[in-house]
Design a protein around this motif. Structure first.
Motif, PDB file in Angstrom:
ATOM      1  N   THR A  33      40.431   9.625  -9.446  1.00 15.28           N
ATOM      2  CA  THR A  33      39.270   9.337 -10.289  1.00 15.28           C
ATOM      3  C   THR A  33      38.187  10.382 -10.077  1.00 15.28           C
ATOM      4  O   THR A  33      37.548  10.850 -11.038  1.00 15.28           O
ATOM      5  N   GLU A  34      37.966  10.757  -8.829  1.00 18.60           N
ATOM      6  CA  GLU A  34      36.982  11.809  -8.536  1.00 18.60           C
ATOM      7  C   GLU A  34      37.423  13.129  -9.160  1.00 18.60           C
ATOM      8  O   GLU A  34      36.596  13.869  -9.721  1.00 18.60           O
ATOM      9  N   LYS A  37      36.613  13.602 -12.825  1.00 20.24           N
ATOM     10  CA  LYS A  37      35.224  13.914 -13.172  1.00 20.24           C
ATOM     11  C   LYS A  37      35.040  15.414 -13.381  1.00 20.24           C
ATOM     12  O   LYS A  37      34.146  15.843 -14.115  1.00 20.24           O
ATOM     13  N   TYR A  38      35.902  16.199 -12.731  1.00 17.94           N
ATOM     14  CA  TYR A  38      35.800  17.646 -12.818  1.00 17.94           C
ATOM     15  C   TYR A  38      36.813  18.245 -13.794  1.00 17.94           C
ATOM     16  O   TYR A  38      36.647  19.383 -14.253  1.00 17.94           O
ATOM     17  N   SER A  40      38.642  16.434 -16.810  1.00 16.75           N
ATOM     18  CA  SER A  40      38.887  15.183 -17.529  1.00 16.75           C
ATOM     19  C   SER A  40      40.024  15.242 -18.535  1.00 16.75           C
ATOM     20  O   SER A  40      40.375  14.220 -19.124  1.00 16.75           O
ATOM     21  N   GLN A 267      34.095  -0.247 -16.459  1.00 22.02           N
ATOM     22  CA  GLN A 267      33.381   0.993 -16.771  1.00 22.02           C
ATOM     23  C   GLN A 267      32.614   0.882 -18.084  1.00 22.02           C
ATOM     24  O   GLN A 267      31.481   1.365 -18.198  1.00 22.02           O
TER      25      GLN A 267
END
Length: 541
Positions: A33-34, A37-38, A40, A267
């Motif tokens: 998931t992290e 973020k970079y 997608s 979310q």
């Protein structure tokens, strides 16, 4: 995107891979998931996160991520395979079969590496399983075990019809502890839901076809199942079509998250709340959660898919637990009745029944200790059950306080009984102190469970039957066994007033009759001095 971004994504991906290799699926899920973020639009990250969700048996979340991976890269075989696995877990065998076909089509047709050959063999095998499941469903579509088609000539035998008939007498005699109140309330909810579904229409307009219908059917149907799932019945062969139409209609109107798992809901709901307010989020959450509950119940009772049913129950429980914490200071009027503790309690009770079914079929996958832990969690949540209220609250009280408590104790009893049987089998049929203690604990739990139900509920004599046989394997006394049998004998005429022709009673009537016959044998042994009232005996005495 800066030049450092890909390396940051790769770092999180590498950490996720390391955790995944150790089967730390939750930790790996967080790392992927992290990474997203970079980066997608990376299909590998979505596919890997889907694999984590599969490892956690979160099939809806896995389906969402695997679908995203295949949308970004339609030729990604592993993503199609993970999507197919998720659809299998959701009992969507037609979609699983199609995904397996896409997975096979994405593999090279020649010069396959050993890994690709292994993939092809696995995908082909899984495709065959999905096809077999589809054929099985088609063959049994008109005679599912839980499918009950109600015809008019049977109405006088139906428990809710009998309950309605005796309610005036119960009210006149101030008899509130009766299963009649519960099944009648659940039936009214069910009938309102079915009636609303039948009002749905698709009409041709100048702007094209439009859907017209009445909202609230999904809430009524889910309420009925939560109040007393035994009310579930089908009086119209088109029920499945009617329900699917209604669910699509209400989900569209509410903008429910029908294609998302709990992660997606958690979310998106806060974002929608900030943009549109509770009037938009409240119905969306309600339809999403209630849709999961109905789907879970149908998958369990009609499709016999324990895995899928547990997934949908877990999704509902996860979102309600998260919402209760996230919006703890928001009134139920604002966030919706779906967050009332009684709703979650009813879902957990249904889930326990499905979990027990899974444990019967596959104790290796659903161990006894998991059953006991889930039952203990529900009992801890119930705490001190409030005193019995007067009508009109009695049905609600029984449905959401006494019945869940009885369910939890019966689940504990089942687990102790199965543990005793397994140990006894491993011991060649012999008894030890540990085994007899387990039998005794099972018997007392069944007795406690029975006490949570009205004496005219079919579950009451059945749990007494279970308690009787468990205690017989624990060196019980004739005095205690006779007291159980006396209670059982007293309850049968009361039960028959409502439940005489229900499928469950038809199934276990012979067992109850044998219990009453054994009472005669036990009494004869006492009369002929073969036993004394406080002797310790073991079946057969």
């Amino acid at each position: 995107m800066s030049s450092s971004t890909p390396s940051q994504a790769d770092l999180f991906k590498a950490e996720g891979n390391a955790l995944f290799a150790k089967k730390n699926f939750k930790g790996a899920h967080r790392k992927y998931t992290e990474a997203l973020k970079y980066d997608s639009e990376n299909p590998v990250l979505y596919s890997n996160r889907a694999a984590c969700s599969l490892g956690l048996n979160r099939y809806l979340d896995a389906s969402v991520d695997a679908t995203k991976a295949t949308e970004i890269d339609p030729g990604y075989a592993k993503a199609w395979g993970r999507l197919a696995t998720a659809k299998m877990g959701l009992a969507a065998f037609d979609k699983a079969a199609e995904a397996w076909r896409r997975a096979l089509a994405a593999l090279p047709t020649e010069k396959l590496s050993p890994a690709e050959k292994k993939q092809r063999d696995q995908y082909s095998s899984e495709l065959a399983v999905a096809k077999a499941k589809l054929e099985e469903i088609e063959a049994n579509s008109t005679q599912s075990e839980g499918l009950t088609i109600i015809r008019s000539w049977e109405k006088q035998k139906l428990p809710w019809e009998r309950a309605i008939a005796i309610l005036p007498d119960l009210a006149a005699s101030l008899t509130w502890s009766s299963s009649a109140w519960v099944i009648e309330r659940a039936y009214r909810s069910w009938e309102r839901g079915v009636k609303a579904m039948k009002e749905f229409q698709i009409k041709q307009t100048a702007g094209g076809p439009m859907m017209f219908g009445r909202l609230g059917a999904i809430a009524e149907l889910s309420n009925a199942i939560l109040e007393d799932s035994r009310v579930f019945h089908i009086s119209d062969e088109n029920f499945a079509s009617l329900y699917n139409q209604q669910m699509s209609f209400e989900a569209m109107k509410a903008k429910a998250w029908v294609e998302s798992g709990p992660e997606g809901v958690m979310q998106e709901a806060p974002k929608r709340l900030e943009a549109e307010g509770w009037d938009a989020v409240r119905p969306a959450l309600s339809i999403t959660v209630r849709g999961w509950v109905v789907r879970a119940f149908i998958d369990d009772s009609l499709r016999n898919s324990v895995e899928s049913a547990l997934e949908f129950y877990n999704c509902a429980i996860d979102v309600l637990k998260w919402g209760a914490k996230h919006w703890g200071d928001v009134s139920f009027e604002e966030k919706g009745a779906i967050f009332q503790p009684t709703i979650a309690r009813g879902i957990k009770s249904l889930r326990l029944g499905t979990l027990m079914k899974g444990c019967k079929e596959n104790p290796g996958k659903y161990p006894y200790d998991e059953l006991i832990a889930s039952a203990d969690e529900l009992l801890a949540e119930l705490g001190d059950v409030p005193p019995e209220p007067h009508v009109p609250d009695i049905a609600f009280y029984l449905s959401f306080f006494r019945y869940p408590m009885g369910q939890a104790h019966s689940i504990r009893a089942f687990a102790f009984l199965r543990k005793a049987e397994d140990l006894r089998g491993a011991n060649g049929g012999g008894l030890t102190d540990d085994i007899t203690k387990l039998y005794s604990k099972a018997g007392m739990e069944y007795l406690t469970a029975a006490s949570c139900y009205p004496k005219d509920d079919l579950i009451y004599p059945w749990f007494l039957h279970c308690a009787y046989h468990a205690q017989f394997n624990a060196y019980a006394t004739p005095r205690f066994l006779l007291s159980l049998l006396d209670m059982l004998e007293e309850s049968i005429p009361l039960m028959n007033k409502i439940w005489e022709f229900s499928p469950e009673v038809v199934t276990f009537r012979e067992a109850l009759e044998k219990d009453l016959k054994s009472r005669e044998d036990l009494q004869y042994a006492l009369d002929t001095k073969q036993l004394e009232l406080d002797s310790l005996i073991l079946k057969p005495f």
